[in-house]
Design a protein around this motif. Structure first.
Motif, PDB file in Angstrom:
ATOM      1  N   THR A  31      29.297  49.567  52.457  1.00 31.20           N
ATOM      2  CA  THR A  31      30.281  48.565  52.047  1.00 31.20           C
ATOM      3  C   THR A  31      30.953  47.933  53.254  1.00 31.20           C
ATOM      4  O   THR A  31      31.126  46.710  53.336  1.00 31.20           O
ATOM      5  CB  THR A  31      31.341  49.207  51.138  1.00 31.20           C
ATOM      6  OG1 THR A  31      30.703  49.762  49.985  1.00 31.20           O
ATOM      7  CG2 THR A  31      32.362  48.171  50.679  1.00 31.20           C
ATOM      8  N   VAL A 222      31.370  44.765  48.126  1.00 34.94           N
ATOM      9  CA  VAL A 222      32.346  45.759  47.640  1.00 34.94           C
ATOM     10  C   VAL A 222      31.838  46.486  46.408  1.00 34.94           C
ATOM     11  O   VAL A 222      32.465  47.460  45.959  1.00 34.94           O
ATOM     12  CB  VAL A 222      33.710  45.093  47.341  1.00 34.94           C
ATOM     13  CG1 VAL A 222      34.299  44.483  48.587  1.00 34.94           C
ATOM     14  CG2 VAL A 222      33.600  44.066  46.227  1.00 34.94           C
ATOM     15  N   ARG A 223      30.703  46.059  45.834  1.00 36.90           N
ATOM     16  CA  ARG A 223      30.158  46.728  44.641  1.00 36.90           C
ATOM     17  C   ARG A 223      28.974  47.623  44.987  1.00 36.90           C
ATOM     18  O   ARG A 223      28.274  48.094  44.100  1.00 36.90           O
ATOM     19  CB  ARG A 223      29.736  45.679  43.611  1.00 36.90           C
ATOM     20  CG  ARG A 223      30.906  44.847  43.116  1.00 36.90           C
ATOM     21  CD  ARG A 223      30.488  43.816  42.099  1.00 36.90           C
ATOM     22  NE  ARG A 223      30.012  44.421  40.864  1.00 36.90           N
ATOM     23  CZ  ARG A 223      29.605  43.722  39.804  1.00 36.90           C
ATOM     24  NH1 ARG A 223      29.657  42.403  39.834  1.00 36.90           N
ATOM     25  NH2 ARG A 223      29.174  44.326  38.731  1.00 36.90           N
ATOM     26  N   ALA A 254      37.006  50.797  46.361  1.00 35.28           N
ATOM     27  CA  ALA A 254      36.558  49.510  46.906  1.00 35.28           C
ATOM     28  C   ALA A 254      37.525  49.009  47.973  1.00 35.28           C
ATOM     29  O   ALA A 254      37.119  48.427  48.989  1.00 35.28           O
ATOM     30  CB  ALA A 254      36.434  48.486  45.782  1.00 35.28           C
ATOM     31  N   ALA A 309      38.474  42.558  46.876  1.00 35.21           N
ATOM     32  CA  ALA A 309      37.752  43.801  46.569  1.00 35.21           C
ATOM     33  C   ALA A 309      38.307  44.453  45.314  1.00 35.21           C
ATOM     34  O   ALA A 309      37.547  44.915  44.441  1.00 35.21           O
ATOM     35  CB  ALA A 309      37.846  44.748  47.766  1.00 35.21           C
ATOM     36  N   THR A 313      36.234  44.542  41.640  1.00 35.19           N
ATOM     37  CA  THR A 313      35.932  45.847  41.027  1.00 35.19           C
ATOM     38  C   THR A 313      36.477  45.933  39.612  1.00 35.19           C
ATOM     39  O   THR A 313      35.783  46.379  38.685  1.00 35.19           O
ATOM     40  CB  THR A 313      36.516  46.980  41.885  1.00 35.19           C
ATOM     41  OG1 THR A 313      36.014  46.871  43.222  1.00 35.19           O
ATOM     42  CG2 THR A 313      36.145  48.329  41.316  1.00 35.19           C
TER      43      THR A 313
END
Length: 779
Positions: A31, A222-223, A254, A309, A313
């Protein structure tokens, strides 16, 4: 209370992220690398305006044409001559300098001026002259290097520049290539030009198109590890966490990755900043010190990335039910809805529609333009998951590799779509920009009239220099097929002065009979003949001035001081000729004279020009010509003919866009590689199980290729459609006929496909390492 609960849950998620053992650290690292690459490019983007401003300031500071009245020699004067040249397509800034007193202005970047026969050079020019590739240029610069120009005197790390010492430059002062100055800098403070509305529109669109893919990649990064994270969060439900708290904890994880990504991004930016001094992109180079991001914009990036982020999420988890015994997403997901995904591009069109036809007048709202383009590009990211899901749902029979790929896409089409979202947005934006550039380039391009079939190069020599003997020198230069020499000046009804010229004047051209036929249709010609060529511009002046027995004055003024008066009497045996278009695109009436008819004094008023026909298949033919010109006259001006002339601002924006597109594509490639590795890591046990059951590695490799090829094909098709739509709207905004530059469209699409193919090939070695039965081991 809610704020305290949010901060507690986010903090818990951050602790889980760092306390998750090896798997957690790998997830954080992936990430952070993905987010860091995006942050680095965002910081670079915020630094570009300052870098361009510093380049302009450095260029202004070293300007040496302070126009004004004639200056006499004094203790604070410097005579300077422009000897700019070009070497293998790169511009070389050159100056001959002769200080006339102890207080002569010192050029930026110099400690002192070099003596005659010596020169100080930029570091890049020094390296070039010292290399094998600089051999031809060394012949053109017969000076001894005694120092280097400091950074304050250069506009970039790859700037090619030199100052060479000279003497007796004062007699060459002409207000154009040679001048006497008392300071460096722009001539005067002038108000900035009003921005062209079309150029302003271009810059706005370029800004949005280049930054949107970066934002998409950060949202994708971020995923990383989302599926494993969701299964891990199910354990939190067993110990009493409710669904909202679980989502906040996931957002905290995240957030941890994005904060580490900010650190990585800062490090990547600082490393890239240092490397910037050794890189030149499409002719643009900078020093590392130029890349100084705006503090406000840097702070915005630092706040926006972690906030994005968290929001991404929470948005991603809105359709996922995390229960104590597992994640419901493992069941067949419900079909994605199309209606709300269409709202984004339709909203973008609604923003842009009121400004149709308003772009050329500048009557458009900048915020609506930015919002409209942004909504259209983001609409692509919303439509792509639906398109991938709808397409793969209809795919069926095929080989084992095909079935494995299709089944995987049917189970996780969202992950596949996220992988290609960024590339699709970049391609769509690039297609729209190419259409817009192609549509408006006619506004910034004009025909020069130069006949590139007859002549490919012209060399102008200094006034008074014998030009006829130079023909042989150029004719024997490597790669020159034909050399034609013509001298020219102006004839007026009274003396030319710097403060006042004659009321009427006409051009005088001198050359051999063969050379004169390049500018006029001559009935017959012998050395000693004089012609009056009619049928071109300035016919009226020719009839009024050129009469047998009339005395005319040659132009000996250079705009700064007046020379000796040179007169010529029109002979009685004047012949008639018909003017034709000359190689430089001008059809002008005037007096034509063969060499034997030129009085001795009149020769000193002539400026010679060489018109050269070249064999352009000879490598470096232009540089061979420039070397010959420099040997004959250090102040010679060599120019390559071109059929069109394009606006410098338009060219600059197009060049900057190309440079930005290269950076974005590089980011796309690296980010896709990170994403692909993350996907393979998630499927490590599955791949190992398939190999353990006897599945061939070749079959698995082909399945991975199909898993990449199918989404990218759909993404590029959708990107073409969206790019063509956006391009058509933008062309309608500027009132230009909508046309598609298919070679550019296909090249942009091909570039996107090439990036994905390269990334897929680079991911095959890790795939082979993962396809081992030992991967089923667990602790």
């Amino acid at each position: 209370m809610k704020l305290r609960q949010w901060s507690r849950d986010l903090g818990m998620g951050m602790r889980f992220a760092f306390a998750g053992g090896r798997e957690g650290w790998i997830r954080i690292l992936l990430t952070a690398v993905g987010v860091g690459l995006g942050v680095a490019l965002l910081l670079l983007t915020t630094a570009i305006p300052n870098a361009l401003a510093v380049r302009d300031q450095r260029n202004d500071a070293r300007m040496d044409y302070t126009y004004g009245p004639y200056r006499p020699k004094a203790a604070n004067t410097l005579v300077i001559s422009d000897t700019d040249t070009t070497y293998r397509g790169s511009d070389v800034r050159g100056r001959l300098v002769e200080p006339e007193g102890p207080r002569a202005p010192l050029a930026p970047g110099l400690a002192k001026y070099p003596a005659p026969g010596e020169m100080v050079v930029s570091p890049a020019l020094k390296d070039l002259l010292g290399s094998d590739s600089g051999k031809l240029l060394r012949e053109r610069l017969p000076f001894r290097i005694v120092g280097t120009i400091g950074e304050s005197g250069l506009i970039g790390s790859h700037d090619l520049a030199y100052y060479a010492g000279a003497k007796d430059l004062a007699p060459r002062i002409n207000g154009w290539r040679t001048a006497r100055i008392t300071r460096f800098g722009p001539p005067q403070e002038t108000p900035p030009d009003k921005a062209d509305p079309i150029l302003l529109l271009l810059m706005l669109v370029v800004f949005v198109v280049l930054l949107t893919p970066v934002a998409v990649f950060i949202a994708t990064a971020v995923r990383f590890g989302g599926e494993r994270r969701d299964r891990r969060l199910a354990a939190l439900r067993l110990v009493g966490s409710d669904s909202r708290m679980t989502r906040r904890i996931a957002a905290g994880e995240a957030l941890a990755g994005s904060l580490v990504g900010l650190v990585f991004g800062t490090v990547f930016f600082l490393l890239g900043r240092q490397l910037a001094g050794s890189v030149e992109i499409v002719g643009i180079s900078v020093f590392p010190s130029y890349l100084d991001p705006s503090p406000a914009l840097a702070a915005l990036v630092a706040v926006a990335v972690p906030a994005a982020a968290v929001l991404v999420t929470l948005f991603a988890l809105r359709g996922v039910v995390i229960e104590p015994l597992g994640v419901v997403r493992t069941a067949r997901p419900r079909r994605r809805r199309l209606w709300w995904r269409l709202l984004l591009p339709l909203g973008g069109l609604a923003c842009l529609a009121p400004m149709i036809g308003q772009g050329r007048q500048g009557d458009f709202n900048r915020y609506l333009v930015i919002g409209g383009v942004l909504l259209l590009l983001l609409g692509l990211t919303a439509l792509l998951p639906w398109a991938v899901e709808a397409a793969v749902a209809r795919l069926g029979r095929g080989g084992v590799a095909w079935q494995l790929a299709v089944r995987r896409l049917q189970l996780s089409s969202g992950s596949a779509a996220r992988m290609v979202n960024g590339i699709a947005v970049a391609v769509a934006g690039a297609i729209a920009l190419q259409m817009l550039f192609a549509g408006v380039q006619g506004d910034f391009t004009k025909s020069t009239g130069q006949d590139t079939d007859r002549v490919q190069m012209q060399v102008n020599l200094s006034r008074g220099l014998p030009f006829l003997p130079a023909v042989e020198k150029f004719a024997t230069t490597k790669g020159v097929r034909k050399a034609t020499a013509l001298g020219s000046t102006e004839l007026g009804d009274r003396r030319f002065r710097s403060d006042e010229g004659p009321e009427n004047s006409v051009g005088l051209t001198v050359g051999t009979c063969t050379a004169l036929r390049e500018v006029a249709d001559l009935p017959s010609c012998h050395d000693g003949d004089v012609f009056a060529a009619t049928g071109g511009d300035r016919d009226a002046d020719l009839v009024k001035l050129v009469r047998p027995g009339r005395t005319l004055h040659a132009n000996t003024s250079d705009g700064l001081h007046d020379g000796h008066d040179i007169v010529w009497t029109v002979p009685s045996g004047l012949k008639q000729a018909r003017a034709i278009t000359s190689p430089n695109g001008i059809k002008e009436s005037g007096v034509l004279m063969t060499p034997a008819a030129v009085p001795g004094r009149l020769s000193s008023a002539l400026t010679g020009a060489m018109y050269l026909s070249l064999d352009e298949s000879v490598p470096d033919v232009h540089d061979y010509v420039r070397n010959t010109a420099a040997r004959l006259d250090p102040l010679a001006d060599a120019m390559v003919y071109s059929s069109i002339d394009r606006s410098a601002q338009f060219t600059s924006i197009r060049t900057g866009t190309f440079a930005g597109a290269i950076c974005v594509l590089a980011l796309i490639g690296v980010s896709l590689l990170v994403s692909q590795l993350e996907q393979l890591r998630e499927r490590r046990k599955l791949l190992s199980a398939l190999v353990a059951f006897g599945t061939r590695r070749r079959t698995l490799g082909m399945s991975v290729l199909w898993q990449t090829a199918i989404p990218i094909a759909l993404g590029l098709l959708l990107a073409m459609a969206m790019g063509l739509t956006l391009g058509a709207v933008l062309l309608n905004m500027v009132g230009t006929t909508v046309s598609v530059d298919w070679p550019s469209v296909l090249s942009m699409t091909g570039a996107g496909a090439a990036v994905v193919l390269t990334v897929t090939l680079l991911s095959l070695p890790p795939l082979v390492r993962l396809m081992r039965p030992e991967g089923l081991r667990t602790e």
